[in-house]
Write a protein that holds these residues in place. Structure first.
Motif, short mmCIF file in Angstrom:
data_model
loop_
_atom_site.label_atom_id
_atom_site.label_comp_id
_atom_site.label_asym_id
_atom_site.label_seq_id
_atom_site.Cartn_x
_atom_site.Cartn_y
_atom_site.Cartn_z
N VAL A 88 0.83 -1.21 0.00
CA VAL A 88 0.00 0.00 0.00
C VAL A 88 0.87 1.26 0.00
O VAL A 88 0.59 2.23 -0.72
CB VAL A 88 -0.95 -0.04 1.22
CG1 VAL A 88 -1.61 1.30 1.43
CG2 VAL A 88 -2.00 -1.12 1.03
N ILE A 89 1.94 1.23 0.77
CA ILE A 89 2.81 2.41 0.84
C ILE A 89 3.57 2.58 -0.48
O ILE A 89 3.72 3.69 -0.98
CB ILE A 89 3.78 2.27 2.03
CG1 ILE A 89 3.00 2.38 3.33
CG2 ILE A 89 4.86 3.35 1.97
CD1 ILE A 89 3.79 2.03 4.56
N LEU A 90 4.00 1.44 -1.04
CA LEU A 90 4.70 1.50 -2.32
C LEU A 90 3.81 2.11 -3.39
O LEU A 90 4.24 2.95 -4.19
CB LEU A 90 5.13 0.08 -2.73
CG LEU A 90 5.80 -0.09 -4.09
CD1 LEU A 90 7.13 0.63 -4.10
CD2 LEU A 90 6.01 -1.56 -4.39
N GLU A 140 12.14 -11.29 1.14
CA GLU A 140 11.36 -10.19 1.68
C GLU A 140 12.21 -8.94 1.83
O GLU A 140 11.73 -7.82 1.70
CB GLU A 140 10.75 -10.58 3.02
CG GLU A 140 9.53 -11.47 2.81
CD GLU A 140 8.74 -11.74 4.07
OE1 GLU A 140 9.03 -11.09 5.10
OE2 GLU A 140 7.86 -12.60 4.01
N ILE A 141 13.50 -9.16 2.09
CA ILE A 141 14.42 -8.02 2.16
C ILE A 141 14.45 -7.32 0.80
O ILE A 141 14.43 -6.09 0.71
CB ILE A 141 15.83 -8.47 2.57
CG1 ILE A 141 15.75 -9.14 3.95
CG2 ILE A 141 16.80 -7.31 2.57
CD1 ILE A 141 17.04 -9.74 4.42
N ALA A 142 14.46 -8.12 -0.26
CA ALA A 142 14.46 -7.54 -1.60
C ALA A 142 13.21 -6.70 -1.80
O ALA A 142 13.26 -5.58 -2.33
CB ALA A 142 14.54 -8.64 -2.65
N ALA A 143 12.05 -7.24 -1.37
CA ALA A 143 10.80 -6.51 -1.56
C ALA A 143 10.81 -5.20 -0.80
O ALA A 143 10.44 -4.15 -1.34
CB ALA A 143 9.63 -7.39 -1.12
N MET A 153 10.92 -1.25 -2.06
CA MET A 153 9.96 -0.25 -1.58
C MET A 153 10.70 1.02 -1.13
O MET A 153 10.31 2.13 -1.49
CB MET A 153 9.17 -0.82 -0.40
CG MET A 153 8.13 0.13 0.15
SD MET A 153 7.44 -0.45 1.70
CE MET A 153 8.63 0.15 2.86
N ILE A 154 11.80 0.83 -0.41
CA ILE A 154 12.55 1.99 0.07
C ILE A 154 13.11 2.78 -1.12
O ILE A 154 13.06 4.02 -1.15
CB ILE A 154 13.69 1.53 1.01
CG1 ILE A 154 13.07 0.97 2.30
CG2 ILE A 154 14.65 2.66 1.32
CD1 ILE A 154 14.05 0.24 3.18
N GLN A 183 5.89 10.03 -2.26
CA GLN A 183 4.44 9.89 -2.08
C GLN A 183 3.94 8.55 -2.60
O GLN A 183 2.75 8.27 -2.56
CB GLN A 183 3.71 11.05 -2.78
CG GLN A 183 3.77 11.03 -4.29
CD GLN A 183 5.04 11.68 -4.86
OE1 GLN A 183 6.13 11.53 -4.30
NE2 GLN A 183 4.90 12.39 -5.96
N GLY A 184 4.86 7.69 -3.08
CA GLY A 184 4.44 6.40 -3.62
C GLY A 184 4.09 6.51 -5.09
O GLY A 184 3.96 7.62 -5.63
#
Lengths: 490, 368
Positions: free
Chosen positions: B308-310, B343-346, B350-351, B359-360
């Motif tokens: 959602v944030i991405l 999950e670290i990759a995901a 995102m970061i 703002q995504g």
């Protein structure tokens, strides 16, 4: 480390069926002292229990509270002082016991124990989380000595804590037990919990732990000041058993699919090196995280080179998902899967909704000299067959109780120093069959050696078992069936 | 115009450009490496296709769960941490009903009512799969949605409504409390044991699915339902009065109030749709996975938030796109890195996206 397979015998259908007859935990109606040596004449049955309980109600009031801080000398001497008023009864006790105390076949005991203080044992097992399916029965095994000794007058304080199969939760649960003054703890189960618990909580606070289920090889040389023991074998052995089995079955290539923690990594490494030594080829080594929503893609990676065999090392909650995903997408009828003790769960085929015919497994087997007495007792108490590591858990608690009584106080260091004394050879044989009698003998200062339900329970210098037995099992919709046994000796 | 400002502007511009350039270079390198791997045969097309398919399936799971979260965020203005446990609520209530119906006459009532808490009749015995017991499964789906809606409305009435004007942080903390309360209430009733509740999915072979021998019908059901629900939400927001009111409220609440939009009614509708989606999502996730646990929603929540944030929190299309990106990253990253790192990759991705677009992805496009 000269370990080898000594003997291999086929014991189809050994199962849990064993001795028939009932077991009762009958106590004497006469108020007894620690010097009443118990006789175990086999007359205990369910009917006696009520009467026994009534009798013991009186015993507990027998000055124990006031004697709570008595010193070792007194406990060793059998606390005659406290029970002076009941010597006549004890006299008869002694007479009865003389002929019977070495008889190993009694299924019930008539023992009165009063050591004038409480014996405290903590039980730290995962009853929830990834290991929850196995942890519940292990916890049941660990508290079974408490039920067995009920009615003997021994004041036993067993407290349970849940590690939730989580290192952080395990550490705080262990700390809670330590803070409450428990000198010995049966636990933990997952190696990834046991190791930090031992190094960060047990050793610094001088509390002794006996793990019934942590099989990671790394525990052998752990810097634990000898405060960590285990009644299960190291996976350094299981890896070899698995590799030998794979080799015998003619598998040339294997993939390892293991849980990403101490248990999974170290057992996988142990298997991989043993398998390669036997000339096998390991195509993929894939670590997976516990309790993921899906394992399909990770399984695809592990099975990339079409290996003959895939070993899966994990716990039941993740295992359900892994095998569901496996049978949904990958079941080609050609790959054999080998699992380990962590997935020895009777409920697995039902939860996977597959009979799992292509899966075999290895696990430490409870094959101690007195396993039958334990099995019978467990079934009577809980109405189900003992599972993996339940016998080891019983033995761990039993040894902690004996060592605690021998130590004469609820002190971790003293308990630790008495563990090998009560467990290792030399002395009168005690075990699940005559635990109450054993406690009584230790209270009298007699030398005993504990022969357990899981194994002979001889601890080496590292706190590991000296001799163990492995089983090879298969699944069916009814659960797990042992098809073969392998003995190992150090 | 001062030189200092100019310098600062240029350096900010260059750093943003550098990040952008790095992202592009990394993407190109990975794409080339992918081609090389396929060419050299170290990665088969079948495997890559399998990763992509699983990525889309995972993405739709996150997306379906994420829409509700995004809606409550944009309209109610707080990050609802209890959203994951609404999923769990839906899954348990729905499957209990499915078990009650399908297990009639086969399993004990208590075992059915508590969803095999006692380890009773395994789902295979009930033939609880979509072709074997379609009515039970459909009934479960309806109950999952309805009951989750009722529970969410009750929680809103008791917890969130008095806090409506208290700001985002008190609401967020309250939602964490609601999440824990819901989860452990479920654990109290159903125990915390993992167990399976569906029988193995039937396989469906058809020339339509040329890339695979047989399609897992449960997975297909999940994928189709998720897609239909997403399209449905899009239509609702774009072409209905309620949707317009929702978007108006998300854009500017005060203005919406002045214009005469009944905000409290819109809030209730938001809860009903968001919670209904959560309940259905939880139910369908269990249909696909086959196993149920009290941690179902809680473990997904972090990934849902990431999605959602991405995508840009508050934007529903953003939630869908973000979810697909997260799902695909988790699965396709297995080509390069071991599974314990995916999950670290995901989250790394995102970061990185947030560095370039704080703002995504869809954050600039108002709203829903």
């Amino acid at each position: 480390m000269a370990r080898k397979i000594d003997r291999r015998d086929v014991l189809r259908g050994i199962g849990a069926a064993g001795v028939t007859g009932t077991i009762g935990l009958a106590g004497c109606l006469d108020g007894g002292g620690g010097n009443g040596n118990g006789n175990g004449n086999g007359n205990g049955n369910g009917e006696d229990e009520e009467a026994a309980d009534a009798g013991n109600g009186e015993d507990t009031g027998n000055g124990n509270d006031t004697e709570g801080t008595e010193t070792e000398a007194e406990t060793e001497n059998g606390t005659e002082e406290t029970d002076g008023n009941e010597t006549e009864d004890n006299g008869t006790d002694d007479n009865e016991s003389e002929g019977n105390e070495t008889g190993g076949n009694e299924t019930a005991e008539d023992v009165e124990i009063d050591i004038g203080r409480e014996v405290m044992v903590g039980v730290l097992q995962p009853t929830t989380g990834d290991l929850g399916d196995l942890g519940g029965p292990i916890r049941d095994g660990a508290i079974l000595p408490g039920a067995q000794l009920e009615g003997t007058g021994l004041e036993l304080d067993i407290r349970e804590e849940d590690t939730q199969t989580d290192t952080e939760a395990g550490l705080s649960a262990a700390q809670a037990l330590v803070d409450a003054g428990y000198p010995g703890i049966t636990g933990a189960a997952a190696s990834s919990t046991t190791i930090p618990v031992a190094t960060d909580v047990l050793a610094p606070n001088q509390v002794v732990g006996i793990s019934p289920a942590s099989t990671a090889p790394g525990i052998t040389d752990l810097e634990d000041d000898d405060f960590l023991f285990r009644t299960c074998p190291s996976d350094a052995l299981q890896g070899e058993v698995m590799a030998e089995l794979a080799d015998e079955e003619g598998f040339e290539t294997a993939a390892s699919f293991h849980l990403n923690n101490d248990y999974g990594q170290q057992l996988s490494e142990s298997f991989v090196s043993a398998f390669e030594e036997l000339g096998g080829e390991v195509s993929q080594t894939v670590a997976f995280e516990a309790e993921q929503p899906s394992y399909s893609s990770v399984l695809e990676t592990a099975l990339a080179d079409d290996p003959d065999l895939m070993i899966v090392i994990g716990y039941p909650a993740s295992g359900q998902q892994i095998f569901r995903d496996y049978y949904a997408d990958f079941d080609d009828g050609e790959t054999t899967i080998m699992v380990t003790d962590g997935l020895r769960d009777d409920g697995l085929p039902g939860n996977v909704d597959n009979e799992m015919a292509n899966v075999i497994g290895t696990a430490p087997l409870a094959a101690g000299p007195q396993v039958e007495a334990f099995t019978e007792m467990y079934e009577e108490e809980y109405g189900s067959s003992p599972g993996v590591f339940t016998a080891q858990a019983y033995d761990a608690t039993a040894v902690l109780i004996l060592a605690n009584v021998a130590a004469g106080e609820n002190d971790g260091t003293a308990v630790r120093d008495n563990i090998r004394a009560v467990a290792n050879p030399e002395g009168e044989v005690v075990g699940p069959e005559n635990l109450a009698q054993g406690v009584s003998m230790v209270a009298d200062g007699e030398e005993v050696q504990y022969e357990g339900a899981s194994s002979g329970v001889d601890f080496d210098d590292n706190g590991d078992m000296q001799a163990v037995t492995y089983e090879i099992f298969e699944f069916s919709m009814d659960g797990v069936e042992t098809v073969d046994e392998i003995d190992y000796e150090a | 115009m001062s030189t200092v400002d100019l310098g600062g502007g240029i350096s900010r511009l260059t750093s943003e450009r550098t990040v952008r350039a790095l992202v592009v270079v990394a993407a190109v390198v990975l794409a080339l490496d992918l081609v090389r791997r396929i060419y050299t045969g170290s990665l088969t097309l079948g495997t890559l296709g399998f990763y992509l398919w699983n990525g889309i399936v995972d993405g739709l799971v996150f997306g379906l769960a994420g829409i509700g979260l995004s809606m409550t965020y944009s309209i109610l203005r707080f990050a609802n941490f209890s959203h994951g446990d609404l999923l769990t609520t839906g899954a348990f209530s729905g499957w209990t009903v499915a078990y009650l119906i399908a297990g009639a006459g086969i399993a004990d009532t208590s075992s059915r009512l508590l969803l095999r808490a006692d380890g009773g009749a395994p789902p295979g015995q009930l033939d609880l799969q979509i072709l074997g017991e379609p009515i039970a499964i459909l009934a479960g789906l309806v109950v999952a949605a309805l009951l989750t809606v009722l529970i969410a409305l009750a929680i809103d009435r008791v917890v969130y409504r008095p806090l409506r004007d208290a700001g985002g942080i008190p609401l967020l903390i309250a939602s964490v409390g609601v999440a824990l309360a819901l989860r452990y209430f479920i654990a109290l009733v159903y125990t915390s044991q993992n167990r399976a509740v569906t029988a193995s999915s039937p396989e469906w072979s058809s020339p339509v699915f040329f890339w695979t021998e047989g399609v897992n019908v449960h997975e297909l059901t999940m994928v189709v339902s998720a897609t239909v629900l997403m399209v449905g939400i899009h239509l609702l927001l774009q072409y209905t009065k309620l949707g317009t009111s929702m978007r108006a409220m998300a854009d500017n609440r005060d203005l919406a109030l002045i214009t005469g939009i009944p905000t409290e009614r819109v809030v209730r509708a938001t809860w009903m749709i968001g919670a209904g989606l959560a309940g259905v999502a939880g139910y369908l996730i269990v249909l696909d996975r086959g196993t149920i646990t009290i941690n179902l929603g809680w473990f997904l929540l972090l990934l849902i938030f990431a999605a959602v944030i991405l995508g840009g929190i508050g934007s529903i299309y953003g939630a869908i796109v973000g979810a697909l990106i997260i799902g695909l990253t988790i699965n396709v990253s297995l080509v390069w890195i071991p599974s314990d790192m995916n999950e670290i990759a995901a989250f790394g991705l995102m970061i990185l996206v947030l560095l370039v677009r704080p703002q995504g992805l869809f954050g600039g496009v108002e709203t829903a």
